[in-house]
Design a protein around this motif. Structure first.
Motif, PDB file in Angstrom:
ATOM      1  N   GLN A 104     -11.840   3.880   3.953  1.00  0.00           N
ATOM      2  CA  GLN A 104     -11.471   5.290   3.990  1.00  0.00           C
ATOM      3  C   GLN A 104     -11.988   5.965   5.261  1.00  0.00           C
ATOM      4  O   GLN A 104     -13.140   5.799   5.657  1.00  0.00           O
ATOM      5  CB  GLN A 104     -11.991   6.033   2.762  1.00  0.00           C
ATOM      6  CG  GLN A 104     -11.470   7.463   2.678  1.00  0.00           C
ATOM      7  CD  GLN A 104     -11.937   8.196   1.436  1.00  0.00           C
ATOM      8  OE1 GLN A 104     -13.013   7.928   0.920  1.00  0.00           O
ATOM      9  NE2 GLN A 104     -11.140   9.124   0.946  1.00  0.00           N
ATOM     10  N   TYR A 123      -2.920  15.517   2.405  1.00  0.00           N
ATOM     11  CA  TYR A 123      -2.612  14.115   2.152  1.00  0.00           C
ATOM     12  C   TYR A 123      -1.313  13.698   2.834  1.00  0.00           C
ATOM     13  O   TYR A 123      -1.204  12.577   3.349  1.00  0.00           O
ATOM     14  CB  TYR A 123      -2.513  13.857   0.649  1.00  0.00           C
ATOM     15  CG  TYR A 123      -2.084  12.445   0.325  1.00  0.00           C
ATOM     16  CD1 TYR A 123      -2.994  11.388   0.387  1.00  0.00           C
ATOM     17  CD2 TYR A 123      -0.762  12.150   0.000  1.00  0.00           C
ATOM     18  CE1 TYR A 123      -2.599  10.090   0.126  1.00  0.00           C
ATOM     19  CE2 TYR A 123      -0.359  10.859  -0.263  1.00  0.00           C
ATOM     20  CZ  TYR A 123      -1.276   9.829  -0.204  1.00  0.00           C
ATOM     21  OH  TYR A 123      -0.879   8.531  -0.451  1.00  0.00           O
ATOM     22  N   ASP A 130      -7.178   8.918   3.438  1.00  0.00           N
ATOM     23  CA  ASP A 130      -6.560   8.030   4.426  1.00  0.00           C
ATOM     24  C   ASP A 130      -7.424   6.786   4.594  1.00  0.00           C
ATOM     25  O   ASP A 130      -8.654   6.860   4.547  1.00  0.00           O
ATOM     26  CB  ASP A 130      -6.416   8.773   5.760  1.00  0.00           C
ATOM     27  CG  ASP A 130      -5.710   7.935   6.810  1.00  0.00           C
ATOM     28  OD1 ASP A 130      -4.917   7.053   6.436  1.00  0.00           O
ATOM     29  OD2 ASP A 130      -5.955   8.158   8.011  1.00  0.00           O
ATOM     30  N   SER A 171      -1.347   5.409   2.422  1.00  0.00           N
ATOM     31  CA  SER A 171      -1.750   6.640   3.100  1.00  0.00           C
ATOM     32  C   SER A 171      -0.882   6.856   4.334  1.00  0.00           C
ATOM     33  O   SER A 171      -0.446   5.911   4.999  1.00  0.00           O
ATOM     34  CB  SER A 171      -3.230   6.594   3.480  1.00  0.00           C
ATOM     35  OG  SER A 171      -3.563   5.415   4.169  1.00  0.00           O
TER      36      SER A 171
END
Length: 371
Positions: A104, A123, A130, A171
């Motif tokens: 992350q 997001y 992400d 992501s």
């Protein structure tokens, strides 16, 4: 030099590792019901109820080195199978940790800057939950936390010489003719309080954008200030971000727009914008058979685009999370204005947008059993 220093620390501490291997397997199965204001045929049949996602989580450790991975499988229309996260890690002690792999990105409030199933507005621009490919050092002390990370690139699925970014990812990342490369991140948090627990932080990222056509690099950056508080049954998350992308595109290709991709499809996003979010939630413990808690929330996001000709984007989600054993059910009313996933034109709502757009809404129930 920083990278070699971290690896040196990594191997020098292996002597402290445990001798017996450990393995834990978990996962989730989710189904989704939704009724959308902009889909007349769906409304006439009372909405749709079907498959959302199946996932497998694996955590394993041996001699101090561990792996943490999560693989998800959505329907083909939403990208199919994808690795959400996966890294090799080592804990030097209770506060310090090193992670290498798809980990992350330390930017803003983590793990989520939201309470609902849809996340918050950031997001959809790759600014919440992400994950990228790199190395991250974390020091999570009692009063201070800091994270330092280097990401070689976003998750790479097409290893061709000039291949574009695959949209089959969890992501959002820059896509199209540009690729994220050589990104650095730093995040600092200060924590205080007993009855009112506060977390005040700043974070920043800077990296390159390699253009496949011109073979030249542009850059991008994001600066964030964020605050999170817990008081009794209440939780507050608020964040402000300054975001800029400067792609080195071919002549005639606009630099006011970038392409981003996830869940099987790309869309356009304004290159430069400010992002403001405010999310609040309250837990209500109950004892209704298997139901133990209700979390009511409202999450709001505002995307202020820099070009004067672009129309701003908004998002607001009001809902409740129902906890019953391992079954978690999100009941959400998600409203959006110039929001690619909430009505309108999917392709450019987060870019130029539409000045004649209307607020659209989606009533959504997500059922997830986590094991």
């Amino acid at each position: 030099m920083f990278l070699f220093f971290l690896w040196g620390c990594f191997f020098s501490n292996l002597v402290q590792a445990q001798e017996s291997p450990e393995v834990k397997i978990g996962g989730a199965l989710r189904f989704n019901y939704n009724l959308s204001s902009w889909k007349p045929e769906q409304k006439s049949r009372g909405g749709d109820f079907g498959y959302d996602m199946f996932r497998i989580n694996a955590v394993a450790a041996y001699r101090g080195i561990y792996v943490n991975a999560e693989f998800r499988h959505y329907s083909e229309a939403f990208g199919g199978g994808m690795l959400k996260q996966g890294w090799f890690g080592y804990r030097f002690n209770e506060a310090e940790e090193l992670q290498v792999g798809l980990t992350q990105v330390p930017l803003g409030i983590q793990q989520y800057n939201s309470h609902n199933w849809f996340f918050n507005l950031g997001y959809y621009m790759g600014l919440e939950d992400d994950h990228d490919m790199g190395i991250k050092y974390m020091n999570l002390g009692e009063k201070w936390e800091y994270q330092i990370a280097y990401f070689k690139n976003a998750e790479e699925l097409n290893f061709g010489d000039a291949s574009v970014v695959s949209p089959s990812r969890y992501s959002y990342d820059v896509a199209g003719n540009n690729k994220e490369v050589h990104q650095g991140n730093i995040k600092l948090l200060y924590k205080w309080g007993d009855s009112l627990k506060s977390r005040l932080g700043v974070s920043a990222q800077y990296g390159g954008l390699y253009n496949i056509n011109t073979k030249r690099k542009g850059d991008h950056y994001a600066l964030a200030a964020h605050y999170e508080a817990d008081f009794k049954q209440w939780n507050l998350k608020t964040e402000a971000m300054l975001v800029s992308h400067n792609p080195n595109n071919a002549e005639g290709v606009s630099r006011e727009i970038i392409t981003m991709a996830a869940y099987g499809a790309p869309y356009e996003v304004a290159s430069d914008f400010n992002l403001y979010t405010l999310a609040i939630a309250r837990d209500v413990p109950v004892s209704w058979g298997p139901v133990s808690n209700l979390q009511f929330y409202n999450d709001f996001g505002y995307m202020q685009k820099k070009p004067a000709s672009f129309e701003d984007s908004f998002m607001n989600v009001t809902g409740v999370l129902i906890s019953a054993g391992n079954l978690y059910t999100y009941v959400d009313y998600a409203a959006g204005y110039n929001h690619s996933w909430l009505g309108g034109n999917f392709v450019n709502d987060f870019a130029a947008g539409n000045p004649d757009a209307k607020w659209e809404a989606r009533f959504n129930i997500n059922f997830g059993y986590y094991f």
